[in-house]
Design an enzyme around this catalytic site. Structure first.
Site, PDB file in Angstrom:
ATOM      1  N   GLY A  31       4.794   1.893  15.375  1.00  0.00           N
ATOM      2  CA  GLY A  31       5.731   2.472  14.405  1.00  0.00           C
ATOM      3  C   GLY A  31       5.137   3.751  13.844  1.00  0.00           C
ATOM      4  CB  ALA A  32       2.823   6.179  15.400  1.00  0.00           C
ATOM      5  N   GLY A  34       7.140   6.241  11.753  1.00  0.00           N
ATOM      6  CA  GLY A  34       7.821   5.742  10.554  1.00  0.00           C
ATOM      7  C   GLY A  34       7.204   6.234   9.254  1.00  0.00           C
ATOM      8  CG  LEU A  36       3.278   1.698   6.298  1.00  0.00           C
ATOM      9  CD1 LEU A  36       2.959   1.644   4.811  1.00  0.00           C
ATOM     10  CD2 LEU A  36       3.322   0.274   6.862  1.00  0.00           C
ATOM     11  CG  HIS A 199       0.806  -1.493  -0.909  1.00  0.00           C
ATOM     12  ND1 HIS A 199       2.063  -2.012  -0.866  1.00  0.00           N
ATOM     13  CD2 HIS A 199       0.833  -0.561  -1.891  1.00  0.00           C
ATOM     14  CE1 HIS A 199       2.827  -1.418  -1.769  1.00  0.00           C
ATOM     15  NE2 HIS A 199       2.110  -0.532  -2.405  1.00  0.00           N
ATOM     16  CE  LYS A 203      -0.224  -0.421  -5.702  1.00  0.00           C
ATOM     17  NZ  LYS A 203       0.008   1.013  -5.606  1.00  0.00           N
ATOM     18  CG  ASP A 256      11.012  -4.181  -1.650  1.00  0.00           C
ATOM     19  OD1 ASP A 256      10.366  -4.186  -0.587  1.00  0.00           O
ATOM     20  OD2 ASP A 256      11.083  -3.188  -2.406  1.00  0.00           O
ATOM     21  CG  HIS A 261       4.151  -5.579  -4.416  1.00  0.00           C
ATOM     22  ND1 HIS A 261       3.359  -5.784  -3.312  1.00  0.00           N
ATOM     23  CD2 HIS A 261       5.042  -4.622  -4.052  1.00  0.00           C
ATOM     24  CE1 HIS A 261       3.764  -4.983  -2.325  1.00  0.00           C
ATOM     25  NE2 HIS A 261       4.786  -4.277  -2.758  1.00  0.00           N
TER      26      HIS A 261
HETATM   27  C1  BG6 Z   1       6.701  -1.705  -1.336  1.00  0.00           C
HETATM   28  C2  BG6 Z   1       8.178  -1.886  -1.506  1.00  0.00           C
HETATM   29  O1  BG6 Z   1       6.111  -2.876  -0.875  1.00  0.00           O
HETATM   30  O2  BG6 Z   1       6.130  -1.331  -2.592  1.00  0.00           O
HETATM   31  C3  BG6 Z   1       8.818  -0.615  -2.045  1.00  0.00           C
HETATM   32  O3  BG6 Z   1       8.752  -2.217  -0.241  1.00  0.00           O
HETATM   33  C4  BG6 Z   1       8.149  -0.217  -3.337  1.00  0.00           C
HETATM   34  O4  BG6 Z   1      10.204  -0.797  -2.248  1.00  0.00           O
HETATM   35  C5  BG6 Z   1       6.641  -0.130  -3.137  1.00  0.00           C
HETATM   36  O5  BG6 Z   1       8.656   1.038  -3.724  1.00  0.00           O
HETATM   37  C6  BG6 Z   1       5.917   0.127  -4.452  1.00  0.00           C
HETATM   38  O6  BG6 Z   1       4.576   0.385  -4.158  1.00  0.00           O
HETATM   39  P1  BG6 Z   1       3.710   1.347  -5.067  1.00  0.00           P
HETATM   40  O7  BG6 Z   1       2.354   1.324  -4.461  1.00  0.00           O
HETATM   41  O8  BG6 Z   1       4.367   2.696  -5.013  1.00  0.00           O
HETATM   42  O9  BG6 Z   1       3.756   0.784  -6.447  1.00  0.00           O
END
Ligand code: BG6
Length: 492
Positions: A31-32, A34, A36, A199, A203, A256, A261
């Site tokens: 997916g290079a 894309g 992300l 991700h 952080k 999402d 998160h």
């Molecule tokens: C992603 C979501 O996982 O995290 C996005 O799919 C969201 O919709 C993003 O905007 C937020 O990440 P960050 O690092 O910008 O807070």
């Protein structure tokens, strides 16, 4: 601009330890082409090289469907780096990264193309098999299955190391599909080979929630249900769907942002602290916490919203009922947290960009009797500017008994071994460290919470409150808290 601390010559001389890739590697990015890859991965790889964290021999291979000349892909890579670092880009360093970049066009579900990829790897690695090979699934989730299956069959292991696979969230769409994803992964790979990436765990300030609790007995003793009136976790975003409406419209804010998160932040903040931090003990504690979450009386616990104009965006179905905002009231089924509401709020196109945790303490009689006196709070702001703030009350001078808020806090600057989330997590995969990655049991626990919410959306069709872009979400979200005598902590 990334605010990462760039290491100076004196840091190197002083021998301050820092994380770097000790093993030579080849990273294949599926997916290079894309977003992300362009927004996060290419800049992270450049930054790792800039900070001398890359090994002697590393190769980066972009894999996507479109045929493209090598030079064109290198240009895309370079443009993505320049777009992030702007005039701070070190062109010499960038050129030395580009020497290691190549492109391979193939179909995600074509076993023949993966054999071609294998030959491409052998060619660019020039027979140096003492290395780690990594595959990063930076594709839409709809092709995860195809890539995992073809990769599994292609056997891209090196002599010394089994290939490692990085799968970034979303891990399925609900509990059932997460199970199916695990089945596909385990059919082709051993558990230690796949790294499930959220991700937020890369952080610094998110993992620091745990470190803060370990390092400060004051906090450990304060973060207890008996002292706390409510906890709030905010994931507020100014941006909209940013060209990802096609994906977002199928998932919405609960899947999402909450499933991954926000529940991870909640877990780091409230989970039982294992005596020793190990990969296993941390995963177990997070899983236990998420499994103990309760959603009482859904009507009084869930508000969903959508910003005005969302349905007119490209990629969004005209009568879409997808939420771009959600506010929730959860509880933890544990005596220590008895009756302490946990409010989560996340949304797109809001007034502020803010990820934070607010712990509001129970009011003292003095505060109960005087509405002017604000409750005491501990605010841990995770982004955009990291800071910790205590909101206390101090008496004004004079004979009057009058108190004013005293905010004590300080920004936290990164002044050590700091990296942005994708860079840190990439290094962890190269070194085989799974602490900051997820495991399926905690993912399942999170889906069980989220499935209850999305099933409620489909079955009961609660109001989808429209809100103005640039606001703080629908009024109903404020009313959700007011009903229980609480208010959102909105200030930055
Ligand atoms: C992603 C979501 O996982 O995290 C996005 O799919 C969201 O919709 C993003 O905007 C937020 O990440 P960050 O690092 O910008 O807070």
């Amino acid at each position: 601009m990334p605010h990462t601390y760039i290491r100076t010559k004196s840091d190197y001389k002083a021998g301050i330890p820092f994380q770097k890739a000790e093993h030579d590697f080849t990273l294949i990015i599926f997916g290079a082409s894309g977003s992300l890859a362009k927004l996060k991965l290419f800049p992270s790889l450049y930054q790792l090289h800039l900070e001398k964290r890359t090994p002697k021999d590393f190769k980066i291979v972009g894999f996507a469907r479109t045929a493209m000349a090598q030079e064109d892909f290198k240009k895309e890579f370079a443009d993505a780096v320049r777009a992030k670092f702007k005039d701070m880009t070190d062109e010499k360093i960038l050129a030395s990264v580009l020497k290691n970049v190549s492109y391979f066009a193939g179909q995600y579900d074509s076993e023949i193309d993966y054999q071609g990829l294998k030959r491409h790897l052998e060619k660019i690695e020039k027979g140096k098999e003492k290395r780690v090979r990594l595959s990063y699934l930076s594709t839409p989730p709809s092709v995860f299955d195809a890539v995992i299956t073809c990769l599994g069959k292609a056997k891209l292991d090196t002599k010394l190391c089994k290939m490692r696979l990085i799968v970034e969230k979303p891990f399925g769409y609900n509990y059932e599909s997460a199970k199916a994803l695990e089945a596909t992964l385990t059919e082709h790979f051993e558990e230690q080979q796949f790294f499930l990436l959220d991700h937020y765990l890369g952080k610094e300030p998110v993992f620091n929630l745990l470190s803060l609790r370990y390092a400060n007995p004051i906090l450990t003793s304060l973060i207890r249900g008996e002292y706390i009136s409510n906890i709030q976790i905010h994931g507020l975003e100014k941006l909209g769907t940013e060209g990802r409406a096609n994906y977002f419209d199928h998932v919405g804010s609960v899947r999402d942002m909450v499933q991954s998160h926000l529940l991870q932040i909640l877990a780091f903040l409230t989970m039982d602290l294992p005596e020793k931090i190990t990969c296993e003990s941390v995963h177990r504690a997070k899983r236990n916490l998420i499994e103990s979450l309760l959603l009482k009386d859904k009507k009084d616990s869930i508000v969903r919203g959508q910003y005005k104009g969302y349905v007119k965006e490209d990629g969004v179905t005209p009568k879409s009922q997808t939420e771009t905002f959600v506010a929730l009231r959860l509880f933890i089924d544990d005596l220590n947290w008895h009756n302490v509401p946990i409010y989560l709020r996340t949304g797109k196109k809001l007034k502020t960009q803010l990820t934070s945790v607010v712990i509001e303490f129970k009011p003292q009689p003095l505060q109960k009797n005087n509405a002017k006196l604000k409750p005491n709070k501990l605010v841990i702001q995770l982004q955009p500017a990291e800071k910790i703030e205590f909101h206390l009350l101090t008496k004004m001078g004079g004979s009057e008994v009058d108190f004013i808020p005293l905010n004590t806090g300080r920004p936290i600057y990164c002044s050590g071994d700091c990296l942005d989330e994708h860079s840190r997590l990439l290094l962890d995969v190269i070194e085989g460290d799974k602490m900051l990655f997820l495991e399926f049991p905690e993912i399942y626990a999170a889906w069980k919470v989220v499935d209850k919410i999305t099933e409620y959306f489909s079955a009961e069709k609660p109001s989808l409150h429209l809100y103005e872009p640039g606001s703080l979400g629908p009024k109903a979200s404020d009313q959700l808290l007011e009903k229980f005598g609480h208010t959102w902590h909105n200030s930055e």
